[in-house]
Design an enzyme around this catalytic site. Structure first.
Site, PDB file in Angstrom:
ATOM      1  N   VAL A  60       0.767  -1.341   0.050  1.00  0.00           N
ATOM      2  CA  VAL A  60       0.066  -0.028   0.099  1.00  0.00           C
ATOM      3  C   VAL A  60       0.849   1.333   0.013  1.00  0.00           C
ATOM      4  O   VAL A  60       0.358   2.403  -0.176  1.00  0.00           O
ATOM      5  CB  VAL A  60      -0.953   0.127   1.245  1.00  0.00           C
ATOM      6  CG1 VAL A  60      -2.023  -0.850   1.102  1.00  0.00           C
ATOM      7  CG2 VAL A  60      -0.196   0.169   2.399  1.00  0.00           C
ATOM      8  N   TYR A  61       2.029   1.065   0.315  1.00  0.00           N
ATOM      9  CA  TYR A  61       2.965   2.289   0.262  1.00  0.00           C
ATOM     10  C   TYR A  61       2.869   2.966  -1.220  1.00  0.00           C
ATOM     11  O   TYR A  61       3.656   2.262  -2.058  1.00  0.00           O
ATOM     12  CB  TYR A  61       4.439   2.012   0.869  1.00  0.00           C
ATOM     13  CG  TYR A  61       4.476   1.769   2.213  1.00  0.00           C
ATOM     14  CD1 TYR A  61       3.349   1.983   3.148  1.00  0.00           C
ATOM     15  CD2 TYR A  61       5.790   1.207   2.626  1.00  0.00           C
ATOM     16  CE1 TYR A  61       3.539   1.423   4.301  1.00  0.00           C
ATOM     17  CE2 TYR A  61       5.645   0.734   3.938  1.00  0.00           C
ATOM     18  CZ  TYR A  61       4.890   0.861   4.919  1.00  0.00           C
ATOM     19  OH  TYR A  61       4.879   0.424   6.143  1.00  0.00           O
ATOM     20  N   SER A  62       2.418   4.195  -1.291  1.00  0.00           N
ATOM     21  CA  SER A  62       2.266   4.918  -2.460  1.00  0.00           C
ATOM     22  C   SER A  62       1.836   4.113  -3.613  1.00  0.00           C
ATOM     23  O   SER A  62       2.308   3.990  -4.731  1.00  0.00           O
ATOM     24  CB  SER A  62       3.881   5.307  -2.964  1.00  0.00           C
ATOM     25  OG  SER A  62       4.325   6.324  -2.136  1.00  0.00           O
ATOM     26  N   GLY A  64       1.881   0.994  -4.406  1.00  0.00           N
ATOM     27  CA  GLY A  64       2.910   0.100  -5.079  1.00  0.00           C
ATOM     28  C   GLY A  64       4.178   0.708  -5.402  1.00  0.00           C
ATOM     29  O   GLY A  64       4.899  -0.200  -5.759  1.00  0.00           O
ATOM     30  N   LYS A  88       4.331  -6.401   2.788  1.00  0.00           N
ATOM     31  CA  LYS A  88       3.346  -6.508   3.923  1.00  0.00           C
ATOM     32  C   LYS A  88       2.099  -6.931   2.872  1.00  0.00           C
ATOM     33  O   LYS A  88       1.950  -6.094   1.957  1.00  0.00           O
ATOM     34  CB  LYS A  88       3.056  -5.286   4.836  1.00  0.00           C
ATOM     35  CG  LYS A  88       4.415  -5.031   5.569  1.00  0.00           C
ATOM     36  CD  LYS A  88       3.915  -3.908   6.555  1.00  0.00           C
ATOM     37  CE  LYS A  88       5.256  -3.189   7.036  1.00  0.00           C
ATOM     38  NZ  LYS A  88       5.745  -2.276   5.957  1.00  0.00           N
TER      39      LYS A  88
END
Length: 323
Positions: A60-62, A64, A88
Site C-alpha cells: 500500500v505504500y504509494s 505500490g 506487507k
C-alpha cells in the site's frame, strides 16, 4: 553496523532497518513528501554502505510505487541475496470486494503482485499489516503457510495488534501445523510505550523478533513540539497517535540530547535500541542526516540516569496504531 538474529530464526539482520515508505511516486498515489527514484538512490546507497541489510516496504505504500522504487535501486546497487527484503499485505489496493484484507484470495493475489513489483520470486519477510476481523485467522494462517511452502516467502511477520490476537494467531498456527510468525512490527517509541504492557513481554517469551515502526514518532521526537514539516501538515495519522500530553517527553529529550550535544534522533533511537525486546527499529529516511543519526545511534550508550530521565514524563495512552 551490528547484526542479530531475527527472533528464534537463523536470519541475520542489521539492528537498523531502512523503512521504504518514504519512497514513491507522488503522481501515482504517493504522499507529497515521498522521494522519487533519483532522490531515493543516495539514501539506499548510503544505507547499504553503512551495513544495513533489511529493507521494509508494503504493497500500500504509494500505491505500490514504493515497492517498485525499492526493487529498482536494490537491483542496481547490490545483489538480491545480500539483503533481507520485507513487505506487507492487508491494506486496500482496489475498490470493491476482496480489494484488501487477509483472505486466501487477497493474500495469494497481493503476494504475486508484490513479487512482480519487487522483481523477485521470493520475499524474505512477508508481514500481515494489521489484524483482519472479517477473515477467520485459520484461513489467514493456512494461506500464509502455503506461500511459505511454495517458496515465495522465507519467513512470516505480523504488525500492530492486541497481544491476545497475536497469541491466537501463533497458537492457531501450532494447532494447524502451519508456519508461525517470527516477528512483530509494532508501534513503539518514547512517546508511545503501551507495548511494554503485553505485546513486548509476549514476544520475549515466545522468541519473536521486534521491529518497531515510527521509532521517532513520525518526526515528533526530532524537533521542537510546535515545529511543523510538510509531512506533519499532511499526515492525518500522526494527530491520531500523539497529542499535547506528549510535549514534556519531547522537551525532556531535547534537554538530554542538548547536554550530550547530540541530535535528538540519536538519543531517541539509542533508548529504543537498548531495550532487550527490540531487534531492529524501522527508520524512515528522507535526508542523509536521518540515516547518519540512525547509524550513529547503534554505538551510543545512555546512562541509567539518562534513561530514567527520558522515561519519567511518560503518561499512559489509549491504544493507537492498530488500524
Amino acid at each position: 553496523m551490528r547484526y542479530t538474529n531475527l527472533g528464534n530464526t537463523g536470519l541475520q539482520v542489521s539492528v537498523v532497518t531502512l523503512g521504504c515508505m518514504s519512497f514513491g511516486d507522488a503522481e501515482r498515489g504517493g504522499r507529497p513528501w515521498v522521494l522519487d527514484l533519483d532522490a531515493a538512490r543516495p539514501i539506499i546507497r548510503a544505507a547499504l554502505e553503512a551495513g544495513i541489510n533489511v529493507f521494509d516496504t508494503a504493497n500500500v505504500y504509494s500505491a505500490g510505487t514504493s515497492e517498485e522504487i525499492t526493487e529498482q535501486l536494490l537491483r542496481e546497487l547490490t545483489d538480491r541475496e545480500d539483503v533481507v527484503l520485507a513487505t506487507k499485505v492487508h491494506g486496500r489496493m482496489r475498490q470493491g470486494p476482496n480489494g484488501g484484507g487477509l483472505s486466501r484470495k487477497a493474500i495469494l493475489r497481493e503476494l504475486d503482485a508484490s513479487l512482480r513489483r519487487l522483481g523477485t520470486d521470493y520475499v524474505d519477510l512477508y508481514q500481515i499489516h494489521r489484524w483482519d476481523p472479517d477473515t477467520p485467522i485459520e484461513e489467514t494462517m493456512s494461506a500464509l503457510h502455503d506461500v511459505v511452502r511454495a517458496g515465495k516467502v522465507r519467513y512470516l511477520g505480523a504488525s500492530s495488534m492486541y497481544a491476545w490476537q497475536f497469541a491466537k494467531a501463533q497458537y492457531t498456527a501450532d494447532l494447524g501445523g502451519w508456519t508461525r510468525f517470527v516477528s512483530m512490527q509494532n508501534h513503539y517509541n518514547l512517546l508511545y510505550r503501551e507495548e511494554e504492557r503485553e505485546v513486548l513481554p509476549f514476544c520475549g517469551d515466545q522468541g519473536v523478533g521486534v521491529l518497531p515502526w515510527s521509532p521517532l514518532a513520525r518526526g515528533r521526537l526530532t524537533r521542537d513540539w510546535d515545529d511543523a514539516t510538510t509531512r506533519s501538515e499532511t499526515d492525518e495519522f500522526t494527530s491520531k497517535l500523539y497529542g499535547e500530553g506528549d510535549r514534556q517527553v519531547v522537551e525532556t529529550l531535547a534537554e538530554v540530547a542538548g547536554r550530550r550535544d547530540l541530535p535528538r534522533a540519536q538519543v531517541a533511537l539509542a533508548w529504543l535500541l537498548a531495550k532487550p525486546a527490540v531487534t531492529s527499529p524501522i527508520v524512515g529516511v528522507t535526508k542523509p542526516e536521518h540515516l547518519q543519526d540512525a547509524v550513529a545511534a547503534v554505538d551510543l550508550e545512555l546512562s541509567e540516569a539518562e534513561v530514567e530521565e527520558l522515561e519519567a514524563p511518560y503518561r499512559p495512552h489509549a491504544v493507537a496504531g492498530h488500524s
